[in-house]
Scaffold this active site. Sequence first.
Site, PDB file in Angstrom:
ATOM      1  N   ASN A 179       0.854  -1.191   0.000  1.00  0.00           N
ATOM      2  CA  ASN A 179       0.000   0.000   0.000  1.00  0.00           C
ATOM      3  C   ASN A 179       0.884   1.233   0.000  1.00  0.00           C
ATOM      4  O   ASN A 179       1.970   1.232   0.592  1.00  0.00           O
ATOM      5  CB  ASN A 179      -0.863   0.000   1.269  1.00  0.00           C
ATOM      6  CG  ASN A 179      -1.833   1.174   1.315  1.00  0.00           C
ATOM      7  OD1 ASN A 179      -2.285   1.666   0.283  1.00  0.00           O
ATOM      8  ND2 ASN A 179      -2.136   1.635   2.523  1.00  0.00           N
ATOM      9  N   HIS A 198       0.921   5.260   1.126  1.00  0.00           N
ATOM     10  CA  HIS A 198       0.195   6.114   2.072  1.00  0.00           C
ATOM     11  C   HIS A 198       0.828   7.509   2.083  1.00  0.00           C
ATOM     12  O   HIS A 198       2.063   7.631   2.137  1.00  0.00           O
ATOM     13  CB  HIS A 198       0.261   5.483   3.472  1.00  0.00           C
ATOM     14  CG  HIS A 198      -0.478   6.288   4.491  1.00  0.00           C
ATOM     15  ND1 HIS A 198      -1.854   6.301   4.563  1.00  0.00           N
ATOM     16  CD2 HIS A 198      -0.036   7.134   5.451  1.00  0.00           C
ATOM     17  CE1 HIS A 198      -2.226   7.126   5.535  1.00  0.00           C
ATOM     18  NE2 HIS A 198      -1.137   7.645   6.086  1.00  0.00           N
ATOM     19  N   SER A 227       4.799   6.864   2.336  1.00  0.00           N
ATOM     20  CA  SER A 227       5.363   5.565   2.740  1.00  0.00           C
ATOM     21  C   SER A 227       4.767   4.465   1.880  1.00  0.00           C
ATOM     22  O   SER A 227       3.567   4.482   1.590  1.00  0.00           O
ATOM     23  CB  SER A 227       4.998   5.252   4.203  1.00  0.00           C
ATOM     24  OG  SER A 227       5.328   6.316   5.062  1.00  0.00           O
ATOM     25  N   ASP A 256      -2.501   0.572   8.370  1.00  0.00           N
ATOM     26  CA  ASP A 256      -1.194   1.149   8.001  1.00  0.00           C
ATOM     27  C   ASP A 256      -0.090   0.792   9.001  1.00  0.00           C
ATOM     28  O   ASP A 256       0.782   1.605   9.298  1.00  0.00           O
ATOM     29  CB  ASP A 256      -1.311   2.680   7.853  1.00  0.00           C
ATOM     30  CG  ASP A 256      -2.279   3.058   6.744  1.00  0.00           C
ATOM     31  OD1 ASP A 256      -2.319   2.349   5.726  1.00  0.00           O
ATOM     32  OD2 ASP A 256      -2.993   4.057   6.897  1.00  0.00           O
TER      33      ASP A 256
HETATM   34  C1  GAR Z   1      -2.346   8.689  -2.804  1.00  0.00           C
HETATM   35  O1  GAR Z   1      -1.698   9.834  -2.320  1.00  0.00           O
HETATM   36  C2  GAR Z   1      -2.297   7.586  -1.771  1.00  0.00           C
HETATM   37  O2  GAR Z   1      -1.181   7.617  -0.956  1.00  0.00           O
HETATM   38  C3  GAR Z   1      -3.537   7.863  -0.967  1.00  0.00           C
HETATM   39  O3  GAR Z   1      -4.494   8.205  -1.900  1.00  0.00           O
HETATM   40  C4  GAR Z   1      -3.857   8.910  -2.974  1.00  0.00           C
HETATM   41  C5  GAR Z   1      -4.384   8.335  -4.260  1.00  0.00           C
HETATM   42  O4  GAR Z   1      -4.362   9.273  -5.279  1.00  0.00           O
HETATM   43  N1  GAR Z   1      -3.899   6.709  -0.185  1.00  0.00           N
HETATM   44  C6  GAR Z   1      -4.366   6.769   1.047  1.00  0.00           C
HETATM   45  O5  GAR Z   1      -4.628   7.822   1.616  1.00  0.00           O
HETATM   46  C7  GAR Z   1      -4.582   5.427   1.712  1.00  0.00           C
HETATM   47  N2  GAR Z   1      -4.809   5.582   3.111  1.00  0.00           N
HETATM   48  P1  GAR Z   1      -4.859   8.885  -6.740  1.00  0.00           P
HETATM   49  O6  GAR Z   1      -6.320   8.435  -6.637  1.00  0.00           O
HETATM   50  O7  GAR Z   1      -4.693  10.149  -7.528  1.00  0.00           O
HETATM   51  O8  GAR Z   1      -3.984   7.779  -7.228  1.00  0.00           O
END
Ligand code: GAR
Length: 190
Positions: A108, A110, A137, A146
Amino acid sequence: MKRTPIVVLISGTGSTLAALLEASREPDCPYEVVAVLADTDAAGLEHARAASIPTQVVRLADHPDRAAWDRALAAAVVAHEPQLVVLAGFMKLVGAPLLEAFGGRIINTHPALLPSFPGAHGVRDALAHGVKVTGASVIEVDAGVDTGRILAQVPVEVREDDTEATLHERIKAAEQPMLVDVVRRLTAAR
Ligand code: GAR
């Protein structure tokens, strides 16, 4: 060259997926995205459709309970026989069936420097806390929120005038190459 099959799970706009797809077009890329799954009609599915990659939406609301959804999601992933499962902005916790099928092979990304600011609002929570440096991360997914083993991290400076949106954009710019690197490394080794 036989490429290592990966499945990507998304919930959002899919800019992270787009970065993975773009890297996969390089001739020496060790992985291939064989399917993209989502828990909702995520806008990011368009990136997969444009690349003629199979997509599937597995909605919680279409299942009698969370356990049934967990089983359906795991079955949908297993059907594509990936070596690695990548959560790229997938905003649900994955349940036991997926963890049992792919233990240690689910990662994942984050938008915070774990173990600080886990959960769904990593960027907002870091900004609200007033940290001067945050980041992103990549972790191995376990049963916690997480809490898995950290595979890579990148720092991003917080600016005085940052909003959640401006900070998240800069985090994504650092996060995506890091994730691509980790996925390349893990799939080359398989
Ligand atoms: C990313 O920044 C990822 O780290 C986060 O969602 C975004 C996805 O962006 N994930 C989380 O917050 C998971 N807890 P995207 O839809 O533009 O790829």
